[in-house]
Design a protein around this motif. Structure first.
Motif: not given
Length: 71
Positions: A17-19, A35-36, A41-46, A51-53
């Protein structure tokens, strides 16, 4: 001895998220809101995780928005 597995070529490079916020030139909260809303294009790790993009998508959005700012 521990061996590091090779990256899976089917998984695109990801950023945090920071990057993603740095690449887009936006505040982290703005990126999280987008993102929400399904705009990135992203996903939540758990459920409680990070969050990763998808890096290439974030870079594409940044370029697109830069072109729109010039117009």
């Amino acid at each position: 001895m521990t061996t590091v597995p090779k990256p899976d070529p089917r998984i695109p490079p990801l950023v945090s998220l920071r990057e993603a916020a740095r690449i887009l030139g936006k505040h982290k909260n703005t990126v999280l809101k987008r993102a929400r809303a399904g705009q990135l294009q992203c996903a939540r790790v758990d459920e409680d995780g990070e969050w990763v993009f998808v890096r290439s998508h974030i870079e594409w959005v940044a370029k697109k928005e830069a072109r729109e700012d010039v117009s």
